[in-house]
Design an enzyme around this catalytic site. Structure first.
Site, mmCIF file in Angstrom:
data_model
loop_
_atom_site.group_PDB
_atom_site.id
_atom_site.type_symbol
_atom_site.label_atom_id
_atom_site.label_comp_id
_atom_site.label_asym_id
_atom_site.label_seq_id
_atom_site.Cartn_x
_atom_site.Cartn_y
_atom_site.Cartn_z
ATOM 1 N N LYS A 196 49.452 -18.550 15.134
ATOM 2 C CA LYS A 196 50.381 -19.427 14.700
ATOM 3 C C LYS A 196 51.311 -18.623 13.713
ATOM 4 C CE LYS A 196 51.110 -23.627 12.110
ATOM 5 N NZ LYS A 196 50.459 -24.988 11.534
ATOM 6 N N LYS A 249 52.219 -20.389 18.808
ATOM 7 C CA LYS A 249 52.955 -21.250 18.238
ATOM 8 C C LYS A 249 53.863 -20.421 17.213
ATOM 9 C CE LYS A 249 53.027 -25.296 15.231
ATOM 10 N NZ LYS A 249 52.112 -26.322 14.463
HETATM 11 C C1 PBG Z 1 50.257 -27.712 10.022
HETATM 12 C C2 PBG Z 1 50.916 -28.022 11.161
HETATM 13 C C3 PBG Z 1 52.464 -27.807 11.219
HETATM 14 C C4 PBG Z 1 52.874 -27.923 12.576
HETATM 15 C C5 PBG Z 1 51.898 -28.299 13.238
HETATM 16 N N1 PBG Z 1 50.884 -28.422 12.264
HETATM 17 C C6 PBG Z 1 53.468 -27.108 10.363
HETATM 18 C C7 PBG Z 1 52.866 -26.172 9.401
HETATM 19 O O1 PBG Z 1 52.398 -25.248 9.846
HETATM 20 O O2 PBG Z 1 53.863 -26.182 8.348
HETATM 21 C C8 PBG Z 1 54.304 -27.697 13.013
HETATM 22 C C9 PBG Z 1 54.632 -28.414 14.454
HETATM 23 C C10 PBG Z 1 56.064 -28.450 14.632
HETATM 24 O O3 PBG Z 1 56.926 -27.888 13.850
HETATM 25 O O4 PBG Z 1 56.627 -29.209 15.418
HETATM 26 N N2 PBG Z 1 49.052 -27.730 10.004
#
Ligand code: PBG
Length: 324
Positions: A196, A249
């Site tokens: 991520k 991601k």
């Molecule tokens: C946070 C989380 C995020 C997303 C999913 N879980 C955002 C972040 O890390 O700030 C993003 C998903 C998206 O942008 O569609 N744990």
């Protein structure tokens, strides 16, 4: 002109094109993220995600029924926590009567076949909007992992089929697996957000949950987008620690990573087609600059072609309808 091979032969008609298509999307490929709110009969459109909504539990259940009837087999739950319940420990995250826990129970009892996945991270519950506990400006790893284990166990106890840690703390997959084992949740899966990246494309999601970080950014835990090999390292470690599925991601700007991870692991790979990717297609379509439906199917097919076995996408319902 004499040609030994005429590659256009296999492109001549729709029939032959569909016969030789290498990548076929189906609604079972999709995981539908759902934003859940307290209250009743409440539907709020996310300003930066036109056509996408945060719903109270009653409306969410209708949505789950509709998704199931369209062939979508999985939902990924996110809740919007009330401000007064947020603190630096994130303890509302494992409240057995919390909105997440009540949502899991209600969805599983309304549509028991639906495979329910849950987001595991502290940001919606954190007064700082960070995925972990903050001490002296630092997002501390090991204490956060203990909190994530409690959170995961509470989701499993409420009936979640799979927990999805999205926090990027070190060692959390192994700790969560051990926690689930210790509590005899031997059928609860783990989908690890393994690679991520710290991405600007999460902006609309943070609007949806009011979870933008209150200070700094997430670069001390989410990955640097310059890196590729590190993604493979993260994914392999998560598999070793007990992940059933690993995730990459964001999706579209990271398809090289998807393929790299797909080639390295022997578990299914999921890809999160995130909020910013949704917003870009919507915005261009609203201006008449691209054909939205075609853009949706081309995008999702490209993610599957890159190696995404499963795709978490805000287009799940639209795409399932287009494929019907
Ligand atoms: C946070 C989380 C995020 C997303 C999913 N879980 C955002 C972040 O890390 O700030 C993003 C998903 C998206 O942008 O569609 N744990």
């Amino acid at each position: 002109m004499y040609l030994q091979n005429r590659n256009r032969i296999l492109r001549t008609t729709p029939a032959i094109r569909s016969m030789v298509a290498e990548t076929i999307l189906t609604p079972a490929d999709f995981i539908a993220p759902l934003f859940i709110d307290e209250g009743e009969n409440k539907t709020t459109e996310i300003a930066s995600m036109p056509g996408y909504y945060r719903r109270s539990l009653d409306g969410t259940i209708q949505e789950v029924k509709e998704l199931w009837s369209l062939g979508v087999k999985s939902v990924l739950l996110f809740i919007k926590c009330k401000d007064e319940l947020k603190d630096n420990t994130g303890k509302e995250a494992w409240n057995e009567n919390g909105l997440m826990q009540r949502s899991i129970m209600a969805i599983k009892s309304a549509v028991p076949e639906m495979y329910v996945m849950t987001d595991v991270a502290l940001d919606p519950f954190s007064s700082y909007g960070h995925d972990g506990i903050v001490k002296d400006g630092e997002i501390v790893n090991d204490e956060t992992v203990e909190a994530l284990v409690k959170m995961s166990i509470s989701h499993a106890a409420a009936g979640a089929d799979m927990v999805a840690p999205s926090d990027m703390m070190d060692g959390r997959i192994g700790a969560i697996r051990q926690g689930l084992e210790n509590h005899h949740f031997t059928n609860t899966g783990i989908m690890a957000y393994s690679a991520k990246y710290a991405s600007c494309f999460y902006g609309p999601f943070r609007d949806a949950l009011d979870s933008a970080p209150g200070f700094g950014d997430k670069k001390t835990y989410q990955m640097d987008y310059s890196n590729r090999i590190e993604a493979v390292k993260e994914a392999l470690m998560d598999v070793e620690e007990g992940a059933d599925i690993v995730m990459v991601k964001p999706g579209l700007p990271y398809l090289d990573i998807v393929r790299e991870v797909k080639n390295a692991v022997r578990v299914p790979v999921s890809v999160y087609n995130i909020s910013g990717e949704y917003a870009m297609i919507k915005a261009a379509a609203q201006r008449g600059w691209i054909d939205e439906n075609k853009a949706i199917l081309e995008t999702l097919t490209s993610i599957k072609r890159a190696g995404g076995d499963l795709i978490a996408t805000y287009f799940a319902k639209d795409a399932a309808k287009l494929l019907a």
